[in-house]
Write a protein that holds these residues in place. Structure first.
Motif, PDB file in Angstrom:
ATOM      1  N   SER A 120       0.575  -1.209   0.049  1.00 27.44           N
ATOM      2  CA  SER A 120       0.115   0.043   0.168  1.00 27.44           C
ATOM      3  C   SER A 120       1.141   1.321   0.042  1.00 27.44           C
ATOM      4  O   SER A 120       0.588   2.395  -0.711  1.00 27.44           O
ATOM      5  CB  SER A 120      -0.963   0.012   1.284  1.00 27.44           C
ATOM      6  N   GLU A 121       2.038   1.283   0.656  1.00 28.50           N
ATOM      7  CA  GLU A 121       2.856   2.451   0.691  1.00 28.50           C
ATOM      8  C   GLU A 121       3.611   2.614  -0.548  1.00 28.50           C
ATOM      9  O   GLU A 121       3.871   3.782  -0.999  1.00 28.50           O
ATOM     10  CB  GLU A 121       3.895   2.202   1.906  1.00 28.50           C
TER      11      GLU A 121
ATOM     12  N   ARG B   6       1.206   4.502  -2.479  1.00 25.25           N
ATOM     13  CA  ARG B   6       0.859   5.747  -2.265  1.00 25.25           C
ATOM     14  C   ARG B   6       2.097   6.816  -2.609  1.00 25.25           C
ATOM     15  O   ARG B   6       1.853   7.918  -2.556  1.00 25.25           O
ATOM     16  CB  ARG B   6       0.980   5.724  -0.572  1.00 25.25           C
ATOM     17  N   GLN B   7       3.281   6.328  -2.908  1.00 25.58           N
ATOM     18  CA  GLN B   7       4.401   7.077  -3.514  1.00 25.58           C
ATOM     19  C   GLN B   7       4.214   7.740  -4.749  1.00 25.58           C
ATOM     20  O   GLN B   7       4.768   8.785  -5.047  1.00 25.58           O
ATOM     21  CB  GLN B   7       5.505   6.095  -3.628  1.00 25.58           C
TER      22      GLN B   7
ATOM     23  N   VAL C 112      -1.822   9.974  -5.182  1.00 22.27           N
ATOM     24  CA  VAL C 112      -2.466   9.045  -4.901  1.00 22.27           C
ATOM     25  C   VAL C 112      -2.577   8.803  -3.284  1.00 22.27           C
ATOM     26  O   VAL C 112      -1.552   8.907  -2.775  1.00 22.27           O
ATOM     27  CB  VAL C 112      -1.563   7.836  -5.324  1.00 22.27           C
ATOM     28  N   GLY C 113      -3.748   8.988  -2.690  1.00 22.89           N
ATOM     29  CA  GLY C 113      -3.749   9.123  -1.338  1.00 22.89           C
ATOM     30  C   GLY C 113      -3.968   7.658  -0.836  1.00 22.89           C
ATOM     31  O   GLY C 113      -4.052   6.511  -1.296  1.00 22.89           O
ATOM     32  N   GLY C 114      -4.036   7.773   0.543  1.00 22.52           N
ATOM     33  CA  GLY C 114      -4.447   6.408   1.238  1.00 22.52           C
ATOM     34  C   GLY C 114      -5.701   5.321   0.869  1.00 22.52           C
ATOM     35  O   GLY C 114      -5.702   4.439   0.810  1.00 22.52           O
TER      36      GLY C 114
ATOM     37  N   THR D 158      -7.107   5.551  -1.898  1.00 19.98           N
ATOM     38  CA  THR D 158      -7.051   4.728  -3.286  1.00 19.98           C
ATOM     39  C   THR D 158      -6.165   3.667  -3.189  1.00 19.98           C
ATOM     40  O   THR D 158      -6.285   2.557  -3.841  1.00 19.98           O
ATOM     41  CB  THR D 158      -6.426   6.085  -4.134  1.00 19.98           C
ATOM     42  N   ALA D 159      -5.031   3.798  -2.379  1.00 19.02           N
ATOM     43  CA  ALA D 159      -4.158   2.730  -2.300  1.00 19.02           C
ATOM     44  C   ALA D 159      -4.740   1.545  -1.637  1.00 19.02           C
ATOM     45  O   ALA D 159      -4.594   0.469  -1.989  1.00 19.02           O
ATOM     46  CB  ALA D 159      -2.821   3.249  -1.621  1.00 19.02           C
ATOM     47  N   SER D 160      -5.544   1.804  -0.474  1.00 21.03           N
ATOM     48  CA  SER D 160      -6.417   0.886   0.329  1.00 21.03           C
ATOM     49  C   SER D 160      -7.236   0.027  -0.725  1.00 21.03           C
ATOM     50  O   SER D 160      -7.309  -1.142  -0.640  1.00 21.03           O
ATOM     51  CB  SER D 160      -6.930   1.213   1.491  1.00 21.03           C
TER      52      SER D 160
END
Length: 402
Positions: A322-323, A326-327, A331-333, A335-337
């Motif tokens: 997920s991190e 996010r890089q 792209v926020g948390g 969206t990554a989740s």
């Protein structure tokens, strides 16, 4: 003749009351006898205890020795704790004194600005000396290895034998007039035109040739005063026999090949400002060297540290994935989740890319995923989906993802 006694009603009542009282007393006595039980007499307390054995003289001496040993051990422990306390206090005082010495305002008192006597012949040198005197900084007029040079020395009061010493700093400033710098420019031009035949040595041309050692790690700076562009170019042309000398080429050569920086200043006031700036920078150097060490004395495994920690059992890999998403830019948390929930690992996402039938389908693979936000739902969208696809499949390291 017989007498007959008659009992009146009042006497009869008194007799009844007395009989009733006696009967009640008898009943209460019986109940008291039933409720109170007297324990049988005990003769255990009357038995005499065992007679105490009288200790011998040797046993008494052994007890005294043990008590003396315990007392001596307590005293030794107390003395050891006191010594540790005193040593800790001394160590704290030493660290406090060292921290006080590392402060820039205290380091300024340990620095000495060394000025070459040749600079006193120039009319603007009194501005430099007056500035140092007004700031109450120490300076010394002493011959320098480099003509017209200014150097710095630092006192070392922390020597173990109590003696004081000095160490020379690596900064070196040379103040030249425009006419003196012409010689440097002409000499450098000759070295450049020699096609490297005379560049093998570490010598510095012109006035820098004597007293300057690049191998010693010195950082040299030339301050050129009274610089006039057209007049300087004409002087260089006349000194070089009519040849054309590019000043920019000379400056680049000195900077890259000899580690010598050249600054053109208008007056000695600028020279004094430069010397003051270098002195202040040197005063901050010990503190910066202490605080900017390569190995930082802290543990980076806490929850506050950046990144995600992966345990031996593999827990934490989902967060790493997920991190990694996010890089990407914008792209926020949430969206990554959303992406990691649909594809829990990069391998699964790559397999989905491989199963797609076209390039366009691969780019829009994640576009339909719903992102649950605060109060409103949205989709990942084609732009972020294409950016993730390019990040995982591109082979060009210089590719711009946006």
């Amino acid at each position: 003749m017989s007498r007959t006694w008659e009992i009146s009603d009042s006497d009869a009542e008194v007799e009844k009351e007395s009989n009733g009282t006696l009967q009640s007393r008898e009943r209460s006595g019986d109940s008291a006898e039933r409720s109170v039980s007297v324990p049988p007499p005990s003769f255990e307390r009357d038995r005499p205890g065992p007679a105490k054995r009288r200790r011998s003289k040797e046993e008494m001496e052994a007890d005294r020795d043990k008590a003396r040993q315990r007392r001596e051990a307590r005293e030794k422990n107390r003395a050891a704790k006191e010594r540790q306390k005193q040593e800790k206090k001394k160590e704290q005082e030493k660290r406090k004194e060292a921290a006080q010495r590392l402060k820039p305002e205290n380091c300024l008192q340990c620095l000495t600005v060394c000025v070459d006597p040749a600079l006193l012949q120039q009319p603007g040198c009194d501005i430099l000396l007056g500035t140092l005197s007004s700031l109450e900084w120490r300076y010394s007029i002493r011959p320098q290895p480099l003509a017209n040079g200014i150097t710095w020395t630092r006192d070392l009061p922390q020597l173990t034998d109590g003696a004081t010493g000095t160490v020379a700093e690596d900064q070196l400033v040379q103040v030249l007039s425009a006419s003196q710098f012409v010689d440097v420019a002409v000499a450098v031009k000759k070295l450049i035109d020699s096609d490297g035949e005379e560049l093998e040595g570490d010598s510095v041309p012109g006035p820098l040739a004597e007293g300057f050692r690049p191998d010693a790690g010195q950082v040299a700076t030339i301050l050129v005063t009274e610089y006039r562009g057209p007049a300087f170019a004409q002087a260089v042309r006349s000194r070089s026999g009519g040849g054309d000398v590019d000043v920019e080429e000379v400056l680049v050569f000195l900077q890259l090949r000899k580690n010598v920086a050249v600054f053109f200043v208008e007056s000695w006031r600028d020279v004094a400002d430069h010397v003051c700036a270098v002195t202040k920078s040197l005063s901050k150097r010990p503190l910066k060297q202490l605080t900017e060490r390569a190995r930082l004395p802290f543990c980076a495994e806490g929850s506050w540290a950046g990144g995600a920690r992966v345990e031996k059992d593999g827990s934490g890999l989902r967060r790493v994935w997920s991190e990694q998403i996010r890089q990407l830019n914008r792209v926020g948390g949430a969206t990554a989740s959303c992406v990691t929930a649909a594809y829990p690992s990069p391998r699964l996402l790559l397999q989905a890319y491989g199963a797609a039938r076209s390039e366009e389908e691969r780019k829009k693979l994640l576009a339909h995923l719903e992102v649950k936000g605060d109060g409103q739902d949205r989709r990942v969208g084609p732009q972020i989906s294409a950016r993730v696809y390019r990040c995982l499949t591109a082979r060009n390291p210089e590719l711009v993802l946006d």
